[in-house]
Design a protein around this motif. Sequence first.
Motif, PDB file in Angstrom:
ATOM      1  N   PHE A 136       0.771  -1.096  -0.142  1.00 25.65           N
ATOM      2  CA  PHE A 136      -0.084  -0.046   0.260  1.00 25.65           C
ATOM      3  C   PHE A 136       0.922   1.112   0.064  1.00 25.65           C
ATOM      4  CE2 PHE A 136      -2.546  -3.262   2.262  1.00 25.65           C
ATOM      5  CZ  PHE A 136      -3.754  -2.801   1.402  1.00 25.65           C
ATOM      6  N   PRO A 137       0.762   2.263  -0.932  1.00 30.96           N
ATOM      7  CA  PRO A 137       1.305   3.673  -0.719  1.00 30.96           C
ATOM      8  C   PRO A 137       0.824   4.287   0.412  1.00 30.96           C
ATOM      9  CG  PRO A 137      -0.426   3.681  -2.420  1.00 30.96           C
ATOM     10  CD  PRO A 137      -0.342   2.199  -1.813  1.00 30.96           C
ATOM     11  N   ARG A 138       1.645   5.403   0.667  1.00 30.96           N
ATOM     12  CA  ARG A 138       0.912   6.107   2.115  1.00 30.96           C
ATOM     13  C   ARG A 138      -0.198   6.761   2.114  1.00 30.96           C
ATOM     14  NH1 ARG A 138       6.988   9.290   3.294  1.00 30.96           N
ATOM     15  NH2 ARG A 138       8.029   7.251   3.714  1.00 30.96           N
ATOM     16  N   ARG A 139      -0.713   7.233   0.989  1.00 32.07           N
ATOM     17  CA  ARG A 139      -2.077   7.784   0.885  1.00 32.07           C
ATOM     18  C   ARG A 139      -3.002   6.923   1.159  1.00 32.07           C
ATOM     19  NH1 ARG A 139      -4.571   6.010  -4.026  1.00 32.07           N
ATOM     20  NH2 ARG A 139      -2.793   5.259  -5.735  1.00 32.07           N
ATOM     21  N   TYR A 167      -3.113 -12.094   0.051  1.00 31.80           N
ATOM     22  CA  TYR A 167      -2.942 -11.147   1.008  1.00 31.80           C
ATOM     23  C   TYR A 167      -4.396 -11.034   1.970  1.00 31.80           C
ATOM     24  CZ  TYR A 167       1.286  -9.689  -1.298  1.00 31.80           C
ATOM     25  OH  TYR A 167       2.431  -9.427  -2.117  1.00 31.80           O
ATOM     26  N   LEU A 168      -5.471 -11.421   1.452  1.00 31.20           N
ATOM     27  CA  LEU A 168      -6.770 -11.053   2.442  1.00 31.20           C
ATOM     28  C   LEU A 168      -6.336 -12.000   3.707  1.00 31.20           C
ATOM     29  CD1 LEU A 168      -9.616 -11.302  -0.413  1.00 31.20           C
ATOM     30  CD2 LEU A 168      -9.028  -9.357   1.295  1.00 31.20           C
ATOM     31  N   PRO A 169      -5.984 -13.085   3.939  1.00 30.70           N
ATOM     32  CA  PRO A 169      -6.054 -13.693   5.351  1.00 30.70           C
ATOM     33  C   PRO A 169      -5.012 -12.910   6.177  1.00 30.70           C
ATOM     34  CG  PRO A 169      -5.742 -15.182   3.633  1.00 30.70           C
ATOM     35  CD  PRO A 169      -5.350 -14.132   2.722  1.00 30.70           C
ATOM     36  N   LEU A 170      -3.896 -12.326   5.642  1.00 35.60           N
ATOM     37  CA  LEU A 170      -3.232 -11.484   6.568  1.00 35.60           C
ATOM     38  C   LEU A 170      -4.218 -10.000   6.922  1.00 35.60           C
ATOM     39  CD1 LEU A 170       0.002 -11.295   4.528  1.00 35.60           C
ATOM     40  CD2 LEU A 170      -0.412 -12.546   6.297  1.00 35.60           C
ATOM     41  N   PHE A 171      -4.890  -9.624   6.008  1.00 29.65           N
ATOM     42  CA  PHE A 171      -5.632  -8.266   6.567  1.00 29.65           C
ATOM     43  C   PHE A 171      -6.756  -8.772   7.227  1.00 29.65           C
ATOM     44  CE2 PHE A 171      -4.767  -7.024   1.642  1.00 29.65           C
ATOM     45  CZ  PHE A 171      -3.488  -6.600   2.046  1.00 29.65           C
ATOM     46  N   HIS A 172      -7.301 -10.019   7.206  1.00 23.56           N
ATOM     47  CA  HIS A 172      -8.348 -10.255   8.332  1.00 23.56           C
ATOM     48  C   HIS A 172      -7.824 -10.518   9.595  1.00 23.56           C
ATOM     49  CE1 HIS A 172     -12.054 -10.474   5.602  1.00 23.56           C
ATOM     50  NE2 HIS A 172     -11.469 -11.113   4.659  1.00 23.56           N
ATOM     51  N   PHE A 173      -6.400 -11.157   9.560  1.00 19.46           N
ATOM     52  CA  PHE A 173      -5.924 -11.340  10.878  1.00 19.46           C
ATOM     53  C   PHE A 173      -5.789 -10.042  11.665  1.00 19.46           C
ATOM     54  CE2 PHE A 173      -1.862 -11.424  13.506  1.00 19.46           C
ATOM     55  CZ  PHE A 173      -2.371 -12.681  14.256  1.00 19.46           C
ATOM     56  N   ALA A 174      -5.435  -8.960  10.696  1.00 11.81           N
ATOM     57  CA  ALA A 174      -5.095  -7.741  11.475  1.00 11.81           C
ATOM     58  C   ALA A 174      -6.394  -7.314  12.032  1.00 11.81           C
ATOM     59  CB  ALA A 174      -4.365  -6.736  10.470  1.00 11.81           C
ATOM     60  N   ARG A 175      -7.589  -7.029  11.010  1.00 13.72           N
ATOM     61  CA  ARG A 175      -8.839  -6.474  11.595  1.00 13.72           C
ATOM     62  C   ARG A 175      -9.220  -7.553  12.654  1.00 13.72           C
ATOM     63  NH1 ARG A 175     -13.712  -4.775   7.845  1.00 13.72           N
ATOM     64  NH2 ARG A 175     -13.702  -6.883   7.032  1.00 13.72           N
ATOM     65  N   LEU A 176      -9.287  -8.639  12.558  1.00 16.94           N
ATOM     66  CA  LEU A 176      -9.887  -9.578  13.778  1.00 16.94           C
ATOM     67  C   LEU A 176      -8.995  -9.343  15.086  1.00 16.94           C
ATOM     68  CD1 LEU A 176     -11.665 -12.160  14.650  1.00 16.94           C
ATOM     69  CD2 LEU A 176      -9.643 -13.641  14.212  1.00 16.94           C
ATOM     70  N   ASN A 177      -7.867  -9.048  15.132  1.00 13.98           N
ATOM     71  CA  ASN A 177      -7.124  -8.784  16.393  1.00 13.98           C
ATOM     72  C   ASN A 177      -7.017  -7.237  16.295  1.00 13.98           C
ATOM     73  OD1 ASN A 177      -6.298 -11.739  17.324  1.00 13.98           O
ATOM     74  ND2 ASN A 177      -5.803 -11.494  15.310  1.00 13.98           N
ATOM     75  N   ARG A 178      -7.767  -6.221  15.686  1.00 12.50           N
ATOM     76  CA  ARG A 178      -7.579  -4.958  15.876  1.00 12.50           C
ATOM     77  C   ARG A 178      -5.884  -4.458  16.019  1.00 12.50           C
ATOM     78  NH1 ARG A 178     -11.909  -5.093  14.163  1.00 12.50           N
ATOM     79  NH2 ARG A 178     -13.940  -4.152  14.845  1.00 12.50           N
ATOM     80  N   ILE A 179      -5.343  -5.049  14.878  1.00 16.35           N
ATOM     81  CA  ILE A 179      -3.852  -4.640  15.011  1.00 16.35           C
ATOM     82  C   ILE A 179      -3.701  -3.583  13.956  1.00 16.35           C
ATOM     83  CG2 ILE A 179      -1.426  -5.462  14.086  1.00 16.35           C
ATOM     84  CD1 ILE A 179      -2.495  -8.291  14.904  1.00 16.35           C
ATOM     85  N   PRO A 180      -3.140  -2.494  14.316  1.00 18.55           N
ATOM     86  CA  PRO A 180      -2.933  -1.400  13.163  1.00 18.55           C
ATOM     87  C   PRO A 180      -2.108  -1.944  12.025  1.00 18.55           C
ATOM     88  CG  PRO A 180      -2.395  -0.614  15.479  1.00 18.55           C
ATOM     89  CD  PRO A 180      -2.882  -2.071  15.453  1.00 18.55           C
ATOM     90  N   MET A 181      -2.628  -1.442  10.736  1.00 22.83           N
ATOM     91  CA  MET A 181      -2.051  -1.702   9.418  1.00 22.83           C
ATOM     92  C   MET A 181      -1.382  -0.272   8.987  1.00 22.83           C
ATOM     93  SD  MET A 181      -4.838  -4.350   7.741  1.00 22.83           S
ATOM     94  CE  MET A 181      -4.076  -3.875   6.159  1.00 22.83           C
ATOM     95  N   VAL A 182      -0.145  -0.441   8.726  1.00 27.00           N
ATOM     96  CA  VAL A 182       0.396   0.835   8.197  1.00 27.00           C
ATOM     97  C   VAL A 182       0.851   0.694   6.629  1.00 27.00           C
ATOM     98  CG1 VAL A 182       2.309   2.327   8.497  1.00 27.00           C
ATOM     99  CG2 VAL A 182       1.214   1.265  10.258  1.00 27.00           C
ATOM    100  N   ALA A 183       0.629   1.514   5.775  1.00 27.48           N
ATOM    101  CA  ALA A 183       0.952   1.705   4.307  1.00 27.48           C
ATOM    102  C   ALA A 183       2.430   1.990   4.497  1.00 27.48           C
ATOM    103  CB  ALA A 183       0.291   2.545   3.720  1.00 27.48           C
ATOM    104  N   LEU A 200      -6.907   1.706   5.352  1.00 30.47           N
ATOM    105  CA  LEU A 200      -6.401   0.784   6.151  1.00 30.47           C
ATOM    106  C   LEU A 200      -6.833   0.933   7.530  1.00 30.47           C
ATOM    107  CD1 LEU A 200      -4.440   0.383   3.694  1.00 30.47           C
ATOM    108  CD2 LEU A 200      -2.717   0.046   5.561  1.00 30.47           C
ATOM    109  N   ASP A 201      -7.100   2.278   8.021  1.00 31.14           N
ATOM    110  CA  ASP A 201      -7.307   2.454   9.238  1.00 31.14           C
ATOM    111  C   ASP A 201      -9.017   1.929   9.442  1.00 31.14           C
ATOM    112  OD1 ASP A 201      -4.964   3.396   9.986  1.00 31.14           O
ATOM    113  OD2 ASP A 201      -5.688   5.717   9.480  1.00 31.14           O
ATOM    114  N   ARG A 202      -9.831   2.430   8.167  1.00 26.75           N
ATOM    115  CA  ARG A 202     -11.134   1.940   8.264  1.00 26.75           C
ATOM    116  C   ARG A 202     -11.643   0.480   8.101  1.00 26.75           C
ATOM    117  NH1 ARG A 202     -14.677   4.691   4.171  1.00 26.75           N
ATOM    118  NH2 ARG A 202     -16.107   4.090   5.330  1.00 26.75           N
TER     119      ARG A 202
END
Length: 343
Positions: free
Chosen positions: A43-46, A81-97, A51-53
């Motif tokens: 993900f680019p920074r913009r 990549y979706l399993p990684l994204f779901h893992f982050a959301r399920l555990n409320r882990i911040p994702m950073v671009a 990602l926060d949403r």
Amino acid sequence: MARRDIVLLGEQHEDPSHHQWQLQTLAALFQLRPRMIIGFESFPRRAQPVLDRWVAGELTVQQFLEQSEWAKVWRFPAELYLPLFHFARLNRIPMVALNVERSLTEAITRSGWDAVADSQREGVSRPARPSATYVEYLFEIFRHHDRIGGKSTTELGKDSAEFRFFTEAQTAWDRAMAEALARQLANSQAGERPLVVGIIGGGHVRDGFGVPHQLRDLGASNVGALLPVDPRHDCASLKPGLADAVFAIPPIPLGRPPPPRLGVRLEEVEGGVRLAEVTAASLAESSGLRRGDRIVSLAGAPVTRAGNVVAAVRLQPAGTWLPLQVRRGEETLDLVIKFPPQQ
């Protein structure tokens, strides 16, 4: 590894087994360091607000992919990549671009770091000088490109401006991701330092080059690097310093990959999405689509981005029909794509 400040998990972007290993490693680290932040090269920074949403649970998968412009900015299958994204959301882990716009690295490749205005560098600082060994590694990658700057790379040496600019673009890419990772540590409160994990390409991780080198220059020294390797690889050829640890990941048996569902190449133009190419004998061709057509709407919904088309086609069930409207010259046409039933 859980005692590190930053852990880099390398990957070959298109390898499903690498992403499964990343997920398992994330889960193991999370058990030991539940205060975690995950950074993604994809993900680019913009895209950070999106990602926060996503982590906050405000977006569906389709909305997330569309709003982050996945099909435009990364292009590898989102399913990897979706399993990684779901893992982050399920555990409320911040994702950073972690990344920057491709246009920035392309501009540096064309003209060099110094020719790019500060206002266009997205806040990236001047990269640390690469080691001679990293330059050798980058030269091998450079030679695998057919042409750069309109010239064949086989005609260009290490002293050429083209290779110098290529190296500057690669190190700026490394620097951007390193800064985004290091910033997470700088923003943490005393006594609450998170474990920052980077999901990035293995070429940015290996041998302490790339991102680890830029992190050291930024003052982040407690960094771990893990890499997946092919189990058929000769272990004797794995040289010291490749990573802190390597993991032999058995490849996942795959059948013949399915053909492209539609068979087109898209490009965004002013006012919509144009078909830059239509593959012969493809579903697109049999549906009446032609090169140069501009897609106006899909299933009645206006189309403004290529990602809208990619997401709609990806999610369309087999055996169903997808109506669309296209502009061909001065003419507006109503067509229907009839997806074949599941075999």
